[in-house]
Design an enzyme around this catalytic site. Structure first.
Site, short mmCIF file in Angstrom:
data_model
loop_
_atom_site.label_atom_id
_atom_site.label_comp_id
_atom_site.label_asym_id
_atom_site.label_seq_id
_atom_site.Cartn_x
_atom_site.Cartn_y
_atom_site.Cartn_z
N ASP A 208 -5.70 5.87 -8.28
CA ASP A 208 -5.54 4.48 -8.69
C ASP A 208 -4.05 4.20 -8.86
O ASP A 208 -3.34 4.95 -9.56
CB ASP A 208 -6.27 4.19 -10.00
CG ASP A 208 -6.27 2.71 -10.34
OD1 ASP A 208 -7.19 2.00 -9.90
OD2 ASP A 208 -5.33 2.28 -11.04
N LEU A 209 -3.54 3.13 -8.19
CA LEU A 209 -2.10 2.85 -8.24
C LEU A 209 -1.70 2.33 -9.63
O LEU A 209 -2.45 1.56 -10.26
CB LEU A 209 -1.73 1.82 -7.18
CG LEU A 209 -1.93 2.24 -5.70
CD1 LEU A 209 -1.45 1.14 -4.77
CD2 LEU A 209 -1.20 3.55 -5.40
N ASP B 183 -6.92 -1.35 -5.39
CA ASP B 183 -5.87 -0.33 -5.29
C ASP B 183 -6.43 1.06 -5.57
O ASP B 183 -5.72 1.96 -6.03
CB ASP B 183 -4.73 -0.66 -6.26
CG ASP B 183 -5.19 -0.73 -7.71
OD1 ASP B 183 -6.44 -0.71 -7.93
OD2 ASP B 183 -4.35 -0.79 -8.60
#
Length: 503
Positions: free
Chosen positions: A375-376, A418
């Protein structure tokens, strides 16, 4: 005729020789013109009337001649014998000629009629061969003039050959006949005989119609048609083939279909094709070929072996259709169904499918596989401040960096937003997947330039290993997801191995 005349003169001399027993002529046997007339008639019968004989006996018994009645009887006997011989020979010749005509015309599959002009000038049929007799029977009439009366009349009129084609309704159905009337050469004018011949062209016309239909179908079909002989040399192609491949007919006739080879198929592919043709007489499948301009194209091809009456292969017929566009569309649909349209990474469905196969293989081989859930960090701020276009560009760049950080055999997937997942297969050591996570963090941390702006993002990674942490697809994803949240809680931009502390 000269021989008959010579024999006649010799006999005259025999009969004209004086006899001791007849030195005088009785009164009742006086000279009469009847014997002379009989002699002239006899000579006319024997010599065909070409030369007339004068008196050949004396005028009376005193001259030593034979009795006129005896001489006349002798002449008549000679005339009858000679005339009989001539007639018998003439009739024999006529019969032989008629027999020869019957034999020749009986073998002729056509219809033969012979017409003769009567004294009134009207044509009358004097001969019909067996085929002509059957035709008259089948056409419900015995009058042969109904078939080609105008042709016969024209041939009698000018002595020239005339022909036409007509349709006849017979008991066997409608028949097409080609008629020709020809005057028989004769020194006597007007022409007295005409031969009418007919050829049944029903089957020929039907065959011609079938050929024309086949030619039209071949020319109009949108499928490519290629025909080779038994040796594999091209003998026929249709217009669709030329349009598809870019070759003209004269450029391919006599050549092998291998001129279309793309080079993408192994020899085993063609070996299997020829084995199917040899044993089954047909083959079908998809083939990649090359156009004249070098472009590759895919086609659905069906090949059939044609055999002659002896069972030997005479030709091969290939019918194909260009499916390049369909394959491209199919591949596009498959891509849309299995890949993320923005980053072109595997989507959730494809990732789940590959992870399931990986678990199955690992279970059989007692191996290990790894799953990373990513996960960004900081992506929402970029998306809110710079807009969705900048956010999409950043996601595309991150996707490229993720793919570059792992092996080709590994699967990188975008689940949505994301969030990303990575399948690492196989995992020999846990340190192997940990090293991959470190490379990923380093790659994502590099600044990303979008237009004139530069952005920095991080990534939090959770790691789960089969069978150490879970033995099912859902179990592995849950463990990896839980580890990723632990990484977020521990400060982000790091990796966490499930059931372990922060790295």
């Amino acid at each position: 005729m000269v021989d008959v005349r010579a024999r006649y003169i010799m006999l005259l001399h025999v009969f004209a020789r004086p006899s001791p027993m007849s030195r005088s002529t009785p009164a009742h046997m006086s000279t009469s013109p009847a014997p002379a007339r009989a002699g002239r008639l006899a000579w006319a019968a024997v010599a065909g009337g070409l030369v007339r004989a004068g008196p050949v006996w004396g005028s009376g018994a005193g001259e030593g001649g034979l009795a006129p009645t005896v001489v006349a009887a002798g002449f008549l006997a000679i005339a009858m014998v000679a005339a009989t011989i001539v007639v018998v020979r003439y009739v024999g010749r006529l019969r032989r000629r008629a027999a020869a005509l019957d034999a020749a015309c009986a073998a002729d599959p056509g219809f033969v009629f012979v017409f003769r002009r009567t004294s009134s000038g009207a044509p009358r049929c004097v001969y019909r061969n067996p085929a002509a007799k059957r035709l008259c029977s089948e056409s419900f009439t015995a009058d042969p003039l109904r078939f080609a009366a105008e042709l016969v009349a024209a041939a009698f009129a000018d002595g020239q050959a005339h022909s036409n084609e007509s349709a006849l309704d017979t008991a066997a159905g409608r028949r097409t006949v080609r008629w020709s009337a020809c005057a028989v050469a004769d020194a006597v004018r007007p022409i007295r005989r005409v031969t009418l011949r007919g050829r049944d062209r029903t089957e020929a016309r039907d065959d011609e119609a079938q050929r024309q239909l086949a030619t039209a179908v071949l020319a109009q079909t949108r499928d490519c048609v290629l025909v080779t002989d038994a040796t594999g040399r091209i003998v026929l192609v249709n217009q669709a083939f030329c349009d598809t491949t870019g070759y003209r007919r004269e450029e391919v006739i006599g050549h092998s279909p291998s001129l279309l080879a793309s080079g993408l198929h192994e020899r085993s592919f063609f070996r299997a094709m020829w084995e199917a043709l040899e044993h089954e007489g047909a083959w079908q499948g998809e083939v990649w070929n090359r156009r004249k301009n070098g472009d590759l194209f895919a086609e659905a091809l069906s090949i059939t072996a044609l055999r002659d009456e002896t069972g030997r292969v005479s030709h091969y017929v290939g019918v194909s259709s260009d499916i390049t566009a369909q394959k491209a569309q199919t591949e596009q649909l498959q891509h849309l169904a299995h890949y993320d349209p923005l980053t072109h990474l595997a989507n959730r469905a494809l990732f789940h499918d590959r992870l399931g196969h990986a678990v199955y293989r690992a279970d059989r081989t007692q191996g290990r596989i790894g799953v990373m859930f990513l996960d960004l960090d900081g992506f929402k701020a970029v998306n809110d401040s710079a807009g969705h276009d900048a956010g999409d560009h950043l996601l595309q760049e991150v996707a490229r960096r993720l793919v570059a950080s792992v092996r080709k055999a590994d699967t990188v997937s975008r689940l949505g937003g994301d969030e990303f997942t990575i399948l690492v297969e196989p995992v020999l050591e846990v340190n192997q997947i940990v090293a991959a996570a470190e490379r990923i963090i380093a790659a994502v941390n590099r600044p990303v330039t979008v237009g004139e702006e530069t952005f920095h993002v991080g990534v939090s990674i959770g790691i789960a290993v089969y069978p150490d942490h879970a033995t099912s697809v859902d179990g592995l994803l849950e463990c990896a997801d839980h580890a990723m949240y632990q990484a977020k809680q521990q400060g982000k931009n790091r990796y966490v191995l499930h059931a372990s502390g922060a790295a």
